[in-house]
Write a protein that holds these residues in place. Structure first.
Motif, PDB file in Angstrom:
ATOM      1  N   VAL A  77       5.532   3.514   2.693  1.00 42.19           N
ATOM      2  CA  VAL A  77       6.820   3.162   3.572  1.00 42.19           C
ATOM      3  C   VAL A  77       7.245   4.699   4.133  1.00 42.19           C
ATOM      4  CG1 VAL A  77       7.431   1.059   3.268  1.00 42.19           C
ATOM      5  CG2 VAL A  77       8.611   3.012   2.249  1.00 42.19           C
ATOM      6  N   GLN A  78       6.862   5.815   3.240  1.00 36.89           N
ATOM      7  CA  GLN A  78       7.324   7.171   3.484  1.00 36.89           C
ATOM      8  C   GLN A  78       6.096   8.007   4.512  1.00 36.89           C
ATOM      9  OE1 GLN A  78       7.802   9.375   0.383  1.00 36.89           O
ATOM     10  NE2 GLN A  78       9.045  11.098   1.215  1.00 36.89           N
ATOM     11  N   ALA A  84       1.317   8.134  12.416  1.00 33.12           N
ATOM     12  CA  ALA A  84       1.630   9.409  11.653  1.00 33.12           C
ATOM     13  C   ALA A  84       0.156  10.265  11.627  1.00 33.12           C
ATOM     14  CB  ALA A  84       2.452   9.209  10.841  1.00 33.12           C
ATOM     15  N   ASN A  85       0.594  11.338  11.093  1.00 35.37           N
ATOM     16  CA  ASN A  85      -0.377  12.155  10.311  1.00 35.37           C
ATOM     17  C   ASN A  85      -0.326  11.631   9.022  1.00 35.37           C
ATOM     18  OD1 ASN A  85      -2.115  14.031   8.836  1.00 35.37           O
ATOM     19  ND2 ASN A  85      -1.051  15.843   9.552  1.00 35.37           N
ATOM     20  N   LEU A  86      -1.759  10.913   8.768  1.00 30.03           N
ATOM     21  CA  LEU A  86      -2.054  10.017   7.529  1.00 30.03           C
ATOM     22  C   LEU A  86      -2.481  10.954   6.598  1.00 30.03           C
ATOM     23  CD1 LEU A  86      -3.279   6.690   9.179  1.00 30.03           C
ATOM     24  CD2 LEU A  86      -0.944   7.378   8.292  1.00 30.03           C
ATOM     25  N   ALA A  87      -2.548  12.511   6.387  1.00 31.38           N
ATOM     26  CA  ALA A  87      -2.997  12.939   5.406  1.00 31.38           C
ATOM     27  C   ALA A  87      -2.493  12.803   4.153  1.00 31.38           C
ATOM     28  CB  ALA A  87      -3.113  14.564   5.867  1.00 31.38           C
ATOM     29  N   THR A  91       0.768   8.935  -0.984  1.00 34.22           N
ATOM     30  CA  THR A  91       1.398   9.785  -1.811  1.00 34.22           C
ATOM     31  C   THR A  91       3.034   9.605  -1.905  1.00 34.22           C
ATOM     32  OG1 THR A  91       1.654  11.460  -0.487  1.00 34.22           O
ATOM     33  CG2 THR A  91      -0.252  11.489  -1.605  1.00 34.22           C
ATOM     34  N   GLY A  92       3.524   8.549  -0.918  1.00 33.13           N
ATOM     35  CA  GLY A  92       4.917   8.487  -0.819  1.00 33.13           C
ATOM     36  C   GLY A  92       5.316   7.071  -1.084  1.00 33.13           C
ATOM     37  N   SER A 126       6.710   1.314  -3.581  1.00 34.29           N
ATOM     38  CA  SER A 126       6.484   0.356  -2.413  1.00 34.29           C
ATOM     39  C   SER A 126       5.138  -0.090  -2.148  1.00 34.29           C
ATOM     40  CB  SER A 126       7.198   1.154  -1.224  1.00 34.29           C
ATOM     41  OG  SER A 126       6.502   2.186  -0.829  1.00 34.29           O
ATOM     42  N   GLN A 127       4.027   0.800  -2.738  1.00 31.42           N
ATOM     43  CA  GLN A 127       2.956   0.517  -2.304  1.00 31.42           C
ATOM     44  C   GLN A 127       2.277  -0.554  -3.119  1.00 31.42           C
ATOM     45  OE1 GLN A 127       0.203   4.221  -1.933  1.00 31.42           O
ATOM     46  NE2 GLN A 127       1.988   5.142  -1.955  1.00 31.42           N
TER      47      GLN A 127
END
Length: 183
Positions: A77-78, A84-87, A91-92, A126-127
């Protein structure tokens, strides 16, 4: 006065648990995935997922890591928002802090939903991921939170990532358009 069991006290003290999720998926896959959540197996993880879903935090989040024959991962969710730039996707997490592991004897079979984490077993946030095929090597290592009860054909159609990039989906990943809590 009658004394409540610990489990009963937790249920009365905390928010009401939902029984599942409906995820509207768009992209190469299109349709609804219905998930039964296991409140009795992973109550803290289920509470986290349902809280984020009720807030709309999962709406517009992509499947950022999809490995053919293994699993489809989403829920960042971050950094995993569509457009968004998914690079940094994967990781969030949320600003709610991590959830301690709730390992069980449930096996990671096809359609099982598990919580993603780092090397630290107590780092789920969250993932989550949905299994394409059984992966018994994950048993007792990751928290099982639920199982797909309808829409596995939609899960099977989710765009796969690059095997050279550990399943990262660099372009036009499928997205969870809307995630609803259902009873």
């Amino acid at each position: 006065m009658r004394k409540l069991s610990f489990a009963a006290a937790l249920l009365l003290a905390g928010p009401a648990f939902a029984t599942g999720l409906e995820i509207d998926v768009e992209g190469e896959a299109n349709g609804i995935v219905t998930i039964d959540l296991f409140e009795d197996v992973a109550p803290q993880h289920v509470e986290r997922i349902t809280a984020l879903a009720e807030q709309g935090a999962y709406d517009g989040v992509v499947f950022h890591r999809v490995i053919d024959g293994f699993m489809a991962q989403t829920g960042d969710v971050q950094y995993g928002r569509e457009g968004a730039n998914l690079a940094r996707a994967g990781t969030g997490g949320s600003d709610m802090g991590n959830v301690p592991a709730e390992f069980s004897d449930r096996s990671f079979g096809r359609g099982v939903v598990g919580m993603a984490r780092s090397r630290d077993p107590d780092s789920a946030n969250s993932q989550f991921f949905i299994m394409f095929e059984p992966a018994p090597h994950l048993d007792g290592q990751y928290t099982v939170v639920g199982e797909v009860t309808d829409g596995m054909d939609v899960v099977d159609a989710i765009k796969r990532g690059s095997s050279a990039a550990n399943g990262s989906v660099a372009e036009a990943p499928d997205v969870m358009r809307r995630v609803r809590v259902v009873e």
